[in-house]
Design a protein around this motif. Structure first.
Motif, short mmCIF file in Angstrom:
data_model
loop_
_atom_site.label_atom_id
_atom_site.label_comp_id
_atom_site.label_asym_id
_atom_site.label_seq_id
_atom_site.Cartn_x
_atom_site.Cartn_y
_atom_site.Cartn_z
N MET A 35 2.59 -1.95 13.30
CA MET A 35 3.57 -1.19 12.74
C MET A 35 3.09 0.08 12.52
O MET A 35 2.11 0.67 12.50
N PRO A 36 4.10 1.20 12.49
CA PRO A 36 3.71 2.38 12.60
C PRO A 36 3.14 2.93 11.22
O PRO A 36 3.42 2.56 10.01
N LEU A 37 2.54 4.12 11.23
CA LEU A 37 1.79 4.54 9.87
C LEU A 37 2.86 4.83 8.75
O LEU A 37 2.43 4.87 7.58
N THR A 38 4.04 5.29 9.28
CA THR A 38 5.01 5.70 8.18
C THR A 38 5.33 4.17 7.47
O THR A 38 5.98 4.58 6.39
N MET A 39 5.13 3.25 7.70
CA MET A 39 5.61 2.01 7.09
C MET A 39 4.65 1.40 6.13
O MET A 39 4.63 0.59 5.40
N VAL A 40 3.41 2.16 6.09
CA VAL A 40 2.12 1.74 5.34
C VAL A 40 2.26 2.26 3.68
O VAL A 40 2.73 3.16 3.63
N ALA A 41 1.96 1.41 2.87
CA ALA A 41 2.09 1.62 1.55
C ALA A 41 0.67 2.67 1.23
O ALA A 41 -0.27 2.38 1.87
N ALA A 42 1.00 3.63 0.33
CA ALA A 42 -0.13 4.48 0.15
C ALA A 42 -1.23 3.92 -0.83
O ALA A 42 -1.00 2.70 -1.66
N GLY A 43 -2.47 4.28 -0.43
CA GLY A 43 -3.72 3.47 -1.13
C GLY A 43 -4.43 2.63 -0.29
O GLY A 43 -5.28 2.15 -0.74
N GLU A 44 -3.75 1.96 0.55
CA GLU A 44 -4.52 0.74 1.36
C GLU A 44 -4.99 1.20 2.46
O GLU A 44 -4.22 1.55 3.21
N PRO A 45 -6.27 0.86 2.78
CA PRO A 45 -6.99 1.07 4.01
C PRO A 45 -6.28 0.44 5.24
O PRO A 45 -6.21 -0.87 4.84
N ASN A 46 -6.20 0.88 6.28
CA ASN A 46 -5.52 0.15 7.37
C ASN A 46 -6.40 0.69 8.63
O ASN A 46 -6.83 1.77 8.69
#
Length: 69
Positions: free
Chosen positions: A1-12
Motif C-alpha cells: 500500500m502507498p505510504l499515504t495510507m500508513v498510520a503515524a508512529g509505526e515503522p514500515n
C-alpha cells in the motif's frame, strides 16, 4: 500500500519505489530504498513528515504515493 495510507508512529518496510527514473533517484537519495525502514511522524493536508535513515524528511502527497510499503 502507498505510504499515504500508513498510520503515524509505526515503522514500515519499503517494498517498492515507483515513478519515473528521475523521481526514483530523487527518493533514493533521500533514503527511500527498497528494504529500508520508514516511519510516518505526522501528516498535514496530505503532506508528510517521515523518519527515514535516522533523518526527518518532508515529502508531498504525490511523492508519498509513489512509495509502497
Amino acid at each position: 500500500m502507498p505510504l499515504t495510507m500508513v498510520a503515524a508512529g509505526e515503522p514500515n518496510v519499503i517494498k517498492k519505489v515507483g515513478g519515473k527514473e528521475e523521481t526514483k533517484k530523487f527518493l533514493e537519495n533521500l533514503g527511500f530504498v527498497t528494504g529500508g525502514l520508514v516511519t510516518v511522524i505526522s501528516e498535514i493536508g496530505g503532506n508528510m513528515i517521515v523518519n527515514v535513515r535516522d533523518s526527518r524528511v518532508a515529502i508531498g502527497k504525490d511523492m508519498a504515493n509513489k512509495i509502497l510499503v
